[in-house]
Design a protein around this motif. Structure first.
Motif, mmCIF file in Angstrom:
data_model
loop_
_atom_site.group_PDB
_atom_site.id
_atom_site.type_symbol
_atom_site.label_atom_id
_atom_site.label_comp_id
_atom_site.label_asym_id
_atom_site.label_seq_id
_atom_site.Cartn_x
_atom_site.Cartn_y
_atom_site.Cartn_z
ATOM 1 N N SER A 1 36.147 -2.491 -59.619
ATOM 2 C CA SER A 1 36.555 -2.246 -61.003
ATOM 3 C C SER A 1 36.378 -3.487 -61.860
ATOM 4 N N GLY B 1 33.558 -4.155 -64.938
ATOM 5 C CA GLY B 1 34.017 -4.504 -66.265
ATOM 6 C C GLY B 1 33.465 -5.829 -66.750
ATOM 7 N N ASN C 1 40.179 -5.436 -70.980
ATOM 8 C CA ASN C 1 39.939 -4.438 -72.034
ATOM 9 C C ASN C 1 39.243 -5.077 -73.230
ATOM 10 N N HIS D 1 34.487 4.468 -60.369
ATOM 11 C CA HIS D 1 33.878 5.510 -61.194
ATOM 12 C C HIS D 1 34.725 6.778 -61.197
ATOM 13 N N ARG E 1 37.808 6.218 -63.199
ATOM 14 C CA ARG E 1 37.496 6.177 -64.638
ATOM 15 C C ARG E 1 37.312 7.589 -65.189
ATOM 16 N N SER F 1 39.059 4.546 -69.306
ATOM 17 C CA SER F 1 38.562 3.179 -69.117
ATOM 18 C C SER F 1 39.568 2.099 -69.479
ATOM 19 N N TYR G 1 42.061 -0.432 -68.674
ATOM 20 C CA TYR G 1 42.355 -1.086 -67.397
ATOM 21 C C TYR G 1 43.849 -1.159 -67.090
ATOM 22 N N LEU H 1 43.574 2.079 -65.334
ATOM 23 C CA LEU H 1 42.460 2.154 -64.382
ATOM 24 C C LEU H 1 42.743 1.337 -63.128
#
Length: 345
Positions: free
Chosen positions: A94, A98, A230, A280, A283, A288, A290, A293
């Motif tokens: 993750s 990002g 983010n 994925h 998400r 999305s 975080y 997430l």
């Protein structure tokens, strides 16, 4: 009139945000229930099937039985290791996706796991007396390989495909290092197959005790800074405009991702696709942001690895296959889907 309308719009927006928050909390609770079910299935299934009631009795009441020995000394530590490994690899994937803004970024694909694996393998083979340093050595290897990949891919910014290609090249080089060690020390690698594909066979309490301090540190650090990631996802220019030190933040998260991946690799070997599939999926389920997430990926990652390990134990019973083979069977089609449908470039 305008101010009253504006106030009403703000109130409606707050209500929508509140609804969205509680909806995501409910999703997290559902994922947690799935994880608990996966845990119970993992502990209860194997050569000897044990019901949930018998599991509780064997752990807390009947401590002098064979079932207690099977659960406490074999299945419970293995399941806990599987759960921690799933959390670590999912969070690492993750973070990498990002930070690098690349849906193909995962520890095993861009070479992070290979760097950790080479250092761990070197300590196990060349300096076995220092086995307790494996997580630390794996972290150093993962961090150096990640920084090298990022540096090779950098040219006025990082392009997704250039990053993947750099990762594949570095991963191949590090894989050659592992094969060289295998060539020079063939008598010291009886369990090399499990390490190369990722396996949880014979993982017991010493492995759990070696893993959890590093894993807990990486998880705690990751959960402290979801808002920064983010902001970073908005792009370098916008993030800088919002007062974020982009390069320092990116480096910080690379360190977190390396620590998490190294913790997992040091215990189970080069387990692939967890860091690609789970982020994925999380998400798609929860969005999305975080803040949500990270916990979703962690819970789903633990459930996924525990479930796949159970399947690896029972699918060809009494023969056990490494969990990495099951993950590859699931992950390879998913990887091809990303390549085909997303038209990554």
């Amino acid at each position: 009139m305008v101010s009253a309308k504006s106030a009403k719009l703000k109130e409606i927006k707050k209500i929508d945000v509140g609804k969205s928050h509680w909806k995501k909390v409910m999703i997290l609770i559902f994922l947690l229930l799935v994880c608990i079910i996966s845990f119970l299935i993992s502990v209860g299934n194997g050569s000897l099937d044990i019901s949930n009631k018998e599991i509780i009795k064997a752990i807390f009441i009947e401590k002098d039985t064979v079932k207690h020995q099977i659960i406490w000394n074999i299945r419970l530590p293995r399941t806990l290791v599987a759960g921690l490994v799933g959390i670590c690899l999912s969070l690492s994937g993750s973070i990498l996706q990002g930070v690098m803004r690349n849906p193909l970024a995962a520890p095993n694909i861009i070479g992070v796991s290979s760097g950790a694996g080479l250092m761990a393998f070197m300590i196990y083979i060349v300096f076995p007396q220092y086995y307790y340093l494996v997580p630390l050595g794996a972290f150093v290897g993962a961090l150096l390989s990640t920084l090298l990949i990022y540096a090779l891919a950098w040219r006025n910014g990082v392009q997704p495909m250039r990053l993947v290609l750099a990762g594949v090249a570095v991963s191949s080089l590090l894989g050659a290092g592992i094969n060289t060690l295998m060539t020079f020390f063939p008598d010291r690698v009886p369990g090399v197959i499990g390490f190369m594909v990722g396996g949880l066979s014979a993982r017991t309490w010493p492995h759990f005790n070696m893993l959890w301090p590093y894993a807990l540190l990486g998880i705690a650090l990751t959960f402290l800074f979801p808002k920064r990631l983010n902001i970073l996802m908005l792009g370098d220019e916008i993030a800088t405009g919002l007062g974020l030190n982009v390069e320092r933040t990116r480096l910080l998260f690379i360190v977190f991702a390396s620590l998490l991946a190294a913790s997992a690799v040091s215990v189970v070997g080069l387990l692939g696709f967890v860091g690609l599939i789970v982020p994925h999926t999380a998400r798609l389920i929860i969005g999305s942001d975080y803040r949500y997430l990270f916990p979703a990926a962690a819970i789903l990652g633990a459930a996924t690895v525990m479930a796949c390990d159970t399947l690896a134990r029972v699918i060809f019973d009494p023969v056990e296959i490494p969990v990495g083979i099951v993950m590859a069977m699931i992950g390879a089609p998913f990887f091809l889907y990303l390549l085909r449908e997303r038209r990554l470039s």
